[in-house]
Design a protein around this motif. Structure first.
Motif, PDB file in Angstrom:
ATOM      1  N   THR A  44       0.909  -1.087   0.138  1.00 32.06           N
ATOM      2  CA  THR A  44       0.022  -0.048  -0.160  1.00 32.06           C
ATOM      3  C   THR A  44       1.051   1.289  -0.016  1.00 32.06           C
ATOM      4  O   THR A  44       0.756   2.234  -0.746  1.00 32.06           O
ATOM      5  N   ILE A  45       1.886   1.326   0.831  1.00 36.00           N
ATOM      6  CA  ILE A  45       3.010   2.528   0.872  1.00 36.00           C
ATOM      7  C   ILE A  45       3.303   2.619  -0.576  1.00 36.00           C
ATOM      8  O   ILE A  45       3.619   3.518  -1.208  1.00 36.00           O
ATOM      9  N   TYR A  49       2.371   1.887  -3.456  1.00 40.37           N
ATOM     10  CA  TYR A  49       1.291   2.212  -4.257  1.00 40.37           C
ATOM     11  C   TYR A  49       1.350   3.901  -4.162  1.00 40.37           C
ATOM     12  O   TYR A  49       0.845   4.610  -5.327  1.00 40.37           O
ATOM     13  N   PHE A  50       1.141   4.524  -2.942  1.00 40.19           N
ATOM     14  CA  PHE A  50       1.124   5.670  -2.748  1.00 40.19           C
ATOM     15  C   PHE A  50       2.366   6.331  -3.205  1.00 40.19           C
ATOM     16  O   PHE A  50       2.325   7.691  -3.813  1.00 40.19           O
ATOM     17  N   THR A  75       2.218   6.684  -6.979  1.00 34.85           N
ATOM     18  CA  THR A  75       1.445   7.348  -7.592  1.00 34.85           C
ATOM     19  C   THR A  75       1.496   8.822  -7.202  1.00 34.85           C
ATOM     20  O   THR A  75       0.681   9.739  -7.604  1.00 34.85           O
ATOM     21  N   THR A  76       2.521   9.085  -6.416  1.00 32.62           N
ATOM     22  CA  THR A  76       2.732  10.567  -6.047  1.00 32.62           C
ATOM     23  C   THR A  76       4.031  11.020  -6.259  1.00 32.62           C
ATOM     24  O   THR A  76       4.569  11.682  -7.082  1.00 32.62           O
ATOM     25  N   LYS A  77       4.924  10.657  -5.456  1.00 37.41           N
ATOM     26  CA  LYS A  77       6.357  11.184  -5.548  1.00 37.41           C
ATOM     27  C   LYS A  77       6.945  10.862  -6.686  1.00 37.41           C
ATOM     28  O   LYS A  77       7.781  11.671  -7.329  1.00 37.41           O
ATOM     29  N   ARG A  80      -2.166  12.358 -11.523  1.00 36.33           N
ATOM     30  CA  ARG A  80      -2.242  12.173 -10.089  1.00 36.33           C
ATOM     31  C   ARG A  80      -3.436  11.313  -9.994  1.00 36.33           C
ATOM     32  O   ARG A  80      -4.597  11.307 -10.711  1.00 36.33           O
ATOM     33  N   HIS A  81      -3.282  10.099  -8.885  1.00 39.24           N
ATOM     34  CA  HIS A  81      -4.625   9.392  -8.876  1.00 39.24           C
ATOM     35  C   HIS A  81      -5.636  10.088  -8.198  1.00 39.24           C
ATOM     36  O   HIS A  81      -5.469  11.269  -7.633  1.00 39.24           O
ATOM     37  N   VAL A  86      -7.934   5.957  -4.928  1.00 36.02           N
ATOM     38  CA  VAL A  86      -7.212   5.792  -3.846  1.00 36.02           C
ATOM     39  C   VAL A  86      -8.259   4.938  -2.627  1.00 36.02           C
ATOM     40  O   VAL A  86      -7.827   3.727  -1.963  1.00 36.02           O
ATOM     41  N   VAL A 136      -7.575   0.952  -1.256  1.00 36.01           N
ATOM     42  CA  VAL A 136      -7.330   0.768  -0.024  1.00 36.01           C
ATOM     43  C   VAL A 136      -8.420  -0.212   0.507  1.00 36.01           C
ATOM     44  O   VAL A 136      -8.156  -1.295   1.207  1.00 36.01           O
ATOM     45  N   SER A 193      -8.728   0.627  -9.488  1.00 34.73           N
ATOM     46  CA  SER A 193      -7.899   1.687  -8.608  1.00 34.73           C
ATOM     47  C   SER A 193      -6.544   2.050  -9.027  1.00 34.73           C
ATOM     48  O   SER A 193      -5.941   2.800  -8.778  1.00 34.73           O
TER      49      SER A 193
END
Length: 299
Positions: A24-25, A27-28, A31-33, A43-44, A49, A53, A96
């Motif tokens: 999960t981390i 994925y974030f 899709t961000t950094k 951006r998702h 999101v 989740v 997702s």
């Protein structure tokens, strides 16, 4: 008897939980950094999101919580696992994942060829439903449930084929829309029909079908998939009836009914969504001028 005797590790799968948290981390972070490192990335959305989740939470409940242990004791719990894992979760995962990630994956020629072949509507439909039905043939079921590696491989392949089956229905890529309108509705009905024989075999059987839920030695072997054999050896258990309050045949029939009911609910929800989306699109494509009464194309 309480299933708590199997211990915390068997009940709550802490290593599996940690693995899901790390995924999960990842994925974030992706899709961000790190998304700026990929051309065409976006951006998702909040919806993506939420769905990812939800997928991860459901995955832990199905494969990491006490429900997974119950799935080796009660056939009805096993069928709930199957229904959620293969009918509810694949569309959540597909939607997702942002479109730009899917497009990056499709730039890999091998991935594109394999995915494009198995997501052809007829192939995706047949492959998943055949593998699902084969899995519930008693001889194959007992063989798969008593070998850790074969069970892991078969259920993983079945999940991948469930993604293939769902992809033509729910993917958001314009270039991958192989089904539209009424064809999607027919596809859902076809899925419901192909899944019915496996459920019917279970619901209307006159005798217990699966040794891994009725024979103590086969059941003990199957339990090793989620409980260390050393722990089982010290418990001296006679069979699943110690933990299951339902008679064996009632539990088996309940499992078949639950599978069919969950399937009908899931397909009904998807069918309603697809029908109204198609209906809105048809209306937008054929609007009527309120003054002249003549049709004009939607902008």
């Amino acid at each position: 008897m309480s299933i708590s005797i199997f211990g915390f590790r068997a009940l709550w799968s802490p290593y599996f939980f940690v693995a899901l948290v790390l995924l999960t981390i990842a994925y974030f972070i992706l899709t961000t950094k790190y998304r700026s490192r990929f051309s065409g990335s976006e951006r998702h959305t909040a919806g993506q999101v939420s769905l990812f989740v939800t997928f991860m939470v459901l995955l832990y409940i199905i494969k990491g919580s006490p429900l997974d242990l119950l799935g080796h004791i009660m056939f009805s719990a096993h069928m709930v696992q199957m229904a959620v894992l293969y009918l509810v979760m694949p569309p959540l995962l597909i939607i997702s994942i942002p479109n730009w990630i899917w497009r990056k994956l499709f730039t890999l020629s091998a991935f594109d060829r394999i995915f494009s072949f198995f997501t052809k509507p007829l192939i995706g439909l047949l492959v998943f439903n055949l593998l699902f039905s084969f899995y519930h043939i008693p001889l194959l079921f007992d063989f798969i449930k008593t070998d850790m590696w074969i069970h892991a491989i078969y259920t993983s392949v079945l999940f991948v084929t469930a993604i293939f089956m769902w992809f033509p229905l729910v993917n958001q890529l314009e270039e991958k829309q192989t089904l539209t309108g009424l064809y999607k509705i027919g596809y859902i009905f076809g899925n419901g029909i192909l899944l019915t024989p496996a459920c019917g075999l279970i619901i209307f059987a006159d005798n217990p079908l699966y040794s891994t839920f009725s024979d103590p030695s086969a059941w003990s072997k199957a339990m090793e998939l989620c409980v260390p054999s050393s722990s089982l050896a010290g418990l001296n258990l006679s069979g699943p009836e110690l933990f299951n309050g339902l008679p064996l045949m009632d539990d088996q029939q309940l499992g078949g009914v639950l599978m069919k009911v969950i399937q009908e609910v899931v397909y009904g929800v998807v069918l309603g969504y697809i029908f109204f989306a198609w209906y809105r699109k048809e209306n937008n494509d054929n609007k009527i001028d309120p003054l002249s009464g003549e049709g004009y194309p939607a902008k």
